[in-house]
Enzyme design. Structure first.
Site, PDB file in Angstrom:
ATOM      1  N   HIS A   1     -51.655 -64.984 -81.845  1.00 18.29           N
ATOM      2  CA  HIS A   1     -51.546 -65.192 -80.381  1.00 18.29           C
ATOM      3  C   HIS A   1     -50.353 -66.110 -80.114  1.00 18.29           C
ATOM      4  O   HIS A   1     -50.421 -67.307 -80.362  1.00 18.29           O
ATOM      5  CB  HIS A   1     -52.815 -65.836 -79.830  1.00 18.29           C
ATOM      6  CG  HIS A   1     -52.795 -65.984 -78.343  1.00 18.29           C
ATOM      7  ND1 HIS A   1     -53.764 -65.443 -77.533  1.00 18.29           N
ATOM      8  CD2 HIS A   1     -51.927 -66.586 -77.504  1.00 18.29           C
ATOM      9  CE1 HIS A   1     -53.490 -65.712 -76.273  1.00 18.29           C
ATOM     10  NE2 HIS A   1     -52.370 -66.419 -76.226  1.00 18.29           N
TER      11      HIS A   1
ATOM     12  N   LEU B   1     -54.570 -73.706 -70.850  1.00 18.98           N
ATOM     13  CA  LEU B   1     -55.735 -72.938 -70.405  1.00 18.98           C
ATOM     14  C   LEU B   1     -56.156 -71.967 -71.489  1.00 18.98           C
ATOM     15  O   LEU B   1     -55.284 -71.308 -72.060  1.00 18.98           O
ATOM     16  CB  LEU B   1     -55.402 -72.169 -69.114  1.00 18.98           C
ATOM     17  CG  LEU B   1     -55.244 -73.062 -67.883  1.00 18.98           C
ATOM     18  CD1 LEU B   1     -54.721 -72.256 -66.704  1.00 18.98           C
ATOM     19  CD2 LEU B   1     -56.577 -73.724 -67.516  1.00 18.98           C
TER      20      LEU B   1
ATOM     21  N   HIS C   1     -42.994 -74.461 -72.173  1.00 17.41           N
ATOM     22  CA  HIS C   1     -42.511 -74.592 -70.791  1.00 17.41           C
ATOM     23  C   HIS C   1     -41.473 -75.702 -70.813  1.00 17.41           C
ATOM     24  O   HIS C   1     -41.616 -76.680 -71.557  1.00 17.41           O
ATOM     25  CB  HIS C   1     -43.636 -75.018 -69.841  1.00 17.41           C
ATOM     26  CG  HIS C   1     -44.671 -73.958 -69.603  1.00 17.41           C
ATOM     27  ND1 HIS C   1     -44.527 -72.971 -68.668  1.00 17.41           N
ATOM     28  CD2 HIS C   1     -45.869 -73.750 -70.187  1.00 17.41           C
ATOM     29  CE1 HIS C   1     -45.599 -72.190 -68.671  1.00 17.41           C
ATOM     30  NE2 HIS C   1     -46.423 -72.640 -69.591  1.00 17.41           N
TER      31      HIS C   1
ATOM     32  N   LYS D   1     -53.757 -56.830 -73.617  1.00 21.71           N
ATOM     33  CA  LYS D   1     -54.242 -58.146 -73.235  1.00 21.71           C
ATOM     34  C   LYS D   1     -54.889 -58.085 -71.859  1.00 21.71           C
ATOM     35  O   LYS D   1     -54.288 -57.578 -70.904  1.00 21.71           O
ATOM     36  CB  LYS D   1     -53.052 -59.128 -73.216  1.00 21.71           C
ATOM     37  CG  LYS D   1     -53.412 -60.544 -72.813  1.00 21.71           C
ATOM     38  CD  LYS D   1     -54.225 -61.255 -73.871  1.00 21.71           C
ATOM     39  CE  LYS D   1     -54.833 -62.544 -73.352  1.00 21.71           C
ATOM     40  NZ  LYS D   1     -54.002 -63.704 -73.514  1.00 21.71           N
TER      41      LYS D   1
ATOM     42  N   ARG E   1     -41.818 -65.865 -74.703  1.00 18.12           N
ATOM     43  CA  ARG E   1     -40.995 -65.865 -73.479  1.00 18.12           C
ATOM     44  C   ARG E   1     -39.844 -64.866 -73.602  1.00 18.12           C
ATOM     45  O   ARG E   1     -39.909 -63.927 -74.374  1.00 18.12           O
ATOM     46  CB  ARG E   1     -40.465 -67.279 -73.162  1.00 18.12           C
ATOM     47  CG  ARG E   1     -41.511 -68.378 -73.225  1.00 18.12           C
ATOM     48  CD  ARG E   1     -42.681 -68.135 -72.307  1.00 18.12           C
ATOM     49  NE  ARG E   1     -43.501 -69.328 -72.135  1.00 18.12           N
ATOM     50  CZ  ARG E   1     -44.766 -69.302 -71.756  1.00 18.12           C
ATOM     51  NH1 ARG E   1     -45.393 -68.163 -71.543  1.00 18.12           N
ATOM     52  NH2 ARG E   1     -45.432 -70.420 -71.592  1.00 18.12           N
TER      53      ARG E   1
ATOM     54  N   HIS F   1     -58.072 -67.868 -78.102  1.00 15.97           N
ATOM     55  CA  HIS F   1     -58.110 -69.325 -77.897  1.00 15.97           C
ATOM     56  C   HIS F   1     -59.461 -69.826 -77.401  1.00 15.97           C
ATOM     57  O   HIS F   1     -59.573 -70.352 -76.288  1.00 15.97           O
ATOM     58  CB  HIS F   1     -56.987 -69.789 -76.957  1.00 15.97           C
ATOM     59  CG  HIS F   1     -56.728 -68.915 -75.751  1.00 15.97           C
ATOM     60  ND1 HIS F   1     -57.706 -68.567 -74.861  1.00 15.97           N
ATOM     61  CD2 HIS F   1     -55.593 -68.343 -75.293  1.00 15.97           C
ATOM     62  CE1 HIS F   1     -57.182 -67.809 -73.910  1.00 15.97           C
ATOM     63  NE2 HIS F   1     -55.896 -67.657 -74.164  1.00 15.97           N
TER      64      HIS F   1
ATOM     65  N   ASN G   1     -47.176 -61.712 -71.083  1.00 11.07           N
ATOM     66  CA  ASN G   1     -47.165 -62.282 -69.722  1.00 11.07           C
ATOM     67  C   ASN G   1     -45.792 -62.816 -69.338  1.00 11.07           C
ATOM     68  O   ASN G   1     -45.614 -63.978 -69.000  1.00 11.07           O
ATOM     69  CB  ASN G   1     -48.244 -63.363 -69.556  1.00 11.07           C
ATOM     70  CG  ASN G   1     -48.030 -64.576 -70.443  1.00 11.07           C
ATOM     71  OD1 ASN G   1     -47.457 -64.472 -71.523  1.00 11.07           O
ATOM     72  ND2 ASN G   1     -48.471 -65.736 -69.997  1.00 11.07           N
TER      73      ASN G   1
ATOM     74  N   ALA H   1     -49.527 -74.841 -67.389  1.00 12.38           N
ATOM     75  CA  ALA H   1     -50.439 -74.862 -68.542  1.00 12.38           C
ATOM     76  C   ALA H   1     -49.722 -74.313 -69.770  1.00 12.38           C
ATOM     77  O   ALA H   1     -49.042 -73.295 -69.687  1.00 12.38           O
ATOM     78  CB  ALA H   1     -51.655 -74.008 -68.246  1.00 12.38           C
TER      79      ALA H   1
ATOM     80  N   HIS I   1     -58.331 -63.067 -72.410  1.00 19.76           N
ATOM     81  CA  HIS I   1     -58.302 -64.443 -71.927  1.00 19.76           C
ATOM     82  C   HIS I   1     -59.661 -64.642 -71.282  1.00 19.76           C
ATOM     83  O   HIS I   1     -59.916 -64.147 -70.183  1.00 19.76           O
ATOM     84  CB  HIS I   1     -57.167 -64.661 -70.914  1.00 19.76           C
ATOM     85  CG  HIS I   1     -57.089 -66.081 -70.458  1.00 19.76           C
ATOM     86  ND1 HIS I   1     -56.079 -66.932 -70.814  1.00 19.76           N
ATOM     87  CD2 HIS I   1     -57.958 -66.810 -69.711  1.00 19.76           C
ATOM     88  CE1 HIS I   1     -56.320 -68.132 -70.295  1.00 19.76           C
ATOM     89  NE2 HIS I   1     -57.454 -68.085 -69.623  1.00 19.76           N
TER      90      HIS I   1
ATOM     91  N   ASP J   1     -51.396 -69.781 -79.678  1.00 24.43           N
ATOM     92  CA  ASP J   1     -51.172 -69.841 -78.231  1.00 24.43           C
ATOM     93  C   ASP J   1     -50.017 -70.784 -77.898  1.00 24.43           C
ATOM     94  O   ASP J   1     -50.004 -71.402 -76.830  1.00 24.43           O
ATOM     95  CB  ASP J   1     -52.446 -70.254 -77.473  1.00 24.43           C
ATOM     96  CG  ASP J   1     -52.364 -69.905 -75.993  1.00 24.43           C
ATOM     97  OD1 ASP J   1     -51.504 -69.101 -75.608  1.00 24.43           O
ATOM     98  OD2 ASP J   1     -53.148 -70.465 -75.216  1.00 24.43           O
TER      99      ASP J   1
ATOM    100  N   HIS K   1     -46.764 -66.913 -77.465  1.00 19.38           N
ATOM    101  CA  HIS K   1     -45.880 -66.653 -76.320  1.00 19.38           C
ATOM    102  C   HIS K   1     -44.450 -66.953 -76.751  1.00 19.38           C
ATOM    103  O   HIS K   1     -44.134 -68.098 -77.103  1.00 19.38           O
ATOM    104  CB  HIS K   1     -46.240 -67.554 -75.137  1.00 19.38           C
ATOM    105  CG  HIS K   1     -47.630 -67.317 -74.631  1.00 19.38           C
ATOM    106  ND1 HIS K   1     -47.912 -66.452 -73.593  1.00 19.38           N
ATOM    107  CD2 HIS K   1     -48.822 -67.811 -75.036  1.00 19.38           C
ATOM    108  CE1 HIS K   1     -49.221 -66.429 -73.373  1.00 19.38           C
ATOM    109  NE2 HIS K   1     -49.791 -67.245 -74.239  1.00 19.38           N
TER     110      HIS K   1
HETATM  111  O1  DOR Z   1     -52.060 -72.660 -71.456  1.00 18.52           O
HETATM  112  C1  DOR Z   1     -51.734 -71.486 -71.376  1.00 18.52           C
HETATM  113  N1  DOR Z   1     -50.443 -71.115 -71.269  1.00 18.52           N
HETATM  114  N2  DOR Z   1     -52.693 -70.557 -71.372  1.00 18.52           N
HETATM  115  C2  DOR Z   1     -52.420 -69.270 -71.142  1.00 18.52           C
HETATM  116  O2  DOR Z   1     -53.325 -68.487 -71.146  1.00 18.52           O
HETATM  117  C3  DOR Z   1     -51.040 -68.832 -70.838  1.00 18.52           C
HETATM  118  C4  DOR Z   1     -50.061 -69.762 -71.391  1.00 18.52           C
HETATM  119  C5  DOR Z   1     -48.665 -69.545 -70.860  1.00 18.52           C
HETATM  120  O3  DOR Z   1     -48.215 -68.397 -70.829  1.00 18.52           O
HETATM  121  O4  DOR Z   1     -47.999 -70.522 -70.530  1.00 18.52           O
HETATM  122 ZN    ZN Z   2     -51.836 -67.428 -74.503  1.00 29.44          ZN
END
Ligand code: DOR
Ligand code: ZN
Length: 345
Positions: free
Chosen positions: A14, A219, A251, A99, A18, A174, A42, A263, A136, A247, A16
Site C-alpha cells: 500500500h 487516516l 504531502h 481500491k 503521487r 491500514h 488517488n 492526512a 479504505h 501507506d 502513494h
Molecule cells: O492519511 C492518509 N493519506 N490516508 C489516506 O487514506 C490517503 C492518504 C493520502 O493520499 O494522502
Molecule cells: Zn493510503
C-alpha cells in the site's frame, strides 16, 4: 545482539507515489527497498481506467533509478461508474486490484463510491477475474465519530459485502483498531490486512499530547493505545493474513503544518527500517521477514521475491525535513533515532 538482518526483499502492499515532481522525489526511496508496491490510484483526477493506470505506471518507472528492478503494481480507483467491462479490460492488462474509497473518506476521495451495493456486478466480475478489492475501511457519515469509523465500516459495509461476495479477495488497508484485527482473524479465507509503521509505533497520544503534531495525522487516524497493542500483537503473531503496507503518503510540509492540514505520514524514506525498529522493540525480529516479504505475495497469489536485502545496526537520526531544496517533506518521526540502516548492494 543481532547486528545485521538479511531478508527476502520485501514488498509494499500500500503506497502513494503521487505524480509529477513529488513522484520524482519519493519514488527512489521505495525502489531502493522494495521489489514491488501496490500503487494507490488517488491522484487528481483519480486513476479510473486501465489506460490511465498504464500511463501512470510508465511515469513511475521513469522516476526509478536506472539500475532498479522495482515493479509498480497498478490499481484502479473504483467509482459508481466502474463497469464489469472495465474490470475485464483491467485484468487483461495486468491490473491486479481496485481500491474502494468511500466517497469523502480521505485525500482525493471525492469521486469514491457512494453506495457499494450498486457495484455488485462489477465486484462479481472482479472475483471472477481474480482482481482484489482493497478497502479504505471507514464510513463517512458526519454523525459517526472519527474514532469509530473503522468499526462502523466493518459492521455496516464490510461484513455484508463479504457475505454477498465470498469469492472476492479483499484487503482491509491500514487497519487501526482491535476490532479490525479481530474481524480479519475471524474470517476463514479471502480477507487480509495491511498495517502501517505509524499504527504499530504510535497512538493518538503521539498526535495530541503536548501540542498537536500534524506529521502524525493520517487516516484512518491513530487510535488509543489498546488498539495499537492489538495491532502489534497480530503483526508479530505469525498470522499470514497480516502484512506490510506502509501507506506512505507524502504531502508538502506546509500543507500539513496548516490550519487544515492534510492526512498522511511519509515513511518511504526508511520504511523497512521503521518496521525493523518495531519488530525489535517487540522482541520479534525473527518474524519481520514473514510479515514484510512472505505473507503479502502469498495472499496476492504472487511469487515471493528471490533477491535479498540487508539491514545493519547503525543508529542514525531521522532528519527534521527531507528534500528541502524541492518540495520539503517532514518524515515520519523526524528527529528520532532509528537503529537500522539499509546496506547497499
Ligand atoms: O492519511 C492518509 N493519506 N490516508 C489516506 O487514506 C490517503 C492518504 C493520502 O493520499 O494522502
Ligand atoms: Zn493510503
Amino acid at each position: 545482539m543481532t547486528d545485521s538482518i538479511t531478508l527476502t526483499r520485501p514488498d509494499d502492499w500500500h503506497l502513494h507515489l503521487r505524480d509529477g515532481a513529488l513522484m520524482q522525489q519519493v519514488t527512489p526511496a521505495s525502489a531502493r527497498r522494495f521489489g514491488r508496491a501496490i500503487v494507490m490510484p488517488n491522484l487528481t483526477p483519480p486513476v479510473t481506467t486501465t489506460a490511465e493506470a498504464l500511463a501512470y505506471r510508465e511515469r513511475i518507472l521513469g522516476a526509478c533509478p536506472p539500475e532498479s528492478a522495482f515493479t509498480p503494481l497498478m490499481t484502479l480507483y473504483l467509482t459508481d461508474n466502474t463497469t464489469p467491462e472495465m474490470i475485464r479490460e483491467a485484468a487483461a492488462q495486468g491490473i491486479i486490484a481496485c481500491k474502494l474509497y468511500p466517497a469523502g473518506a480521505t485525500t482525493n476521495s471525492d469521486s469514491g463510491v457512494m453506495d457499494i451495493r450498486k457495484l455488485q456486478a462489477t465486484l462479481e466480475t472482479m472475483a471472477e477475474e481474480g482482481i482484489l478489492l482493497l478497502v479504505h475501511g471507514e464510513v463517512t457519515q458526519a454523525e459517526i465519530d472519527i474514532f469509530d469509523r473503522e468499526k462502523a465500516f466493518i459492521d455496516n459495509v464490510l461484513e455484508p459485502l463479504l457475505s454477498r461476495l465470498p469469492e472476492l479477495r479483499v484487503v482491509m488497508e491500514h487497519i487501526t483498531t482491535a476490532d479490525a484485527a479481530a474481524f480479519v482473524r475471524s474470517r476463514e479465507r479471502n480477507l487480509g490486512a495491511t498495517i502501517t509503521p505509524q499504527h504499530l509505533l504510535f497512538n493518538r497520544n503521539h498526535l495530541l499530547v503536548g501540542g498537536i503534531r500534524p506529521h502524525f495525522y493520517c487516516l484512518p487516524i491513530l487510535k488509543r493505545r489498546d488498539h495499537q497493542e492489538a495491532l502489534r500483537e497480530v503483526a508479530i503473531s505469525g498470522d499470514s493474513r497480516f502484512f506490510l503496507g506502509t501507506d506512505s503518503a507524502p504531502h508538502d510540509r506546509y500543507r500539513k503544518e496548516s490550519a487544515c492540514g492534510c492526512a498522511g505520514c511519509y515513511s518511504a524514506f526508511a520504511a523497512i527500517e521503521l518496521y525493523a525498529q518495531f519488530f525489535e522493540e517487540a522482541g520479534a525480529l525473527e518474524r519481520l521477514e514473514d510479515f514484510a516479504s512472505h505473507f503479502g505475495p502469498d495472499f496476492y497469489g504472487l511469487p515471493r521475491n528471490n533477491d535479498r536485502i540487508t539491514l545493519r545496526r547503525a543508529p542514525w537520526t531521522i532528519p527534521e525535513v527531507l528534500h528541502e531544496d524541492a518540495e520539503p517533506i517532514v518524515p515520519l518521526n523526524a528527529g528520532a533515532t532509528l537503529n537500522w540502516q539499509l546496506a547497499d548492494g
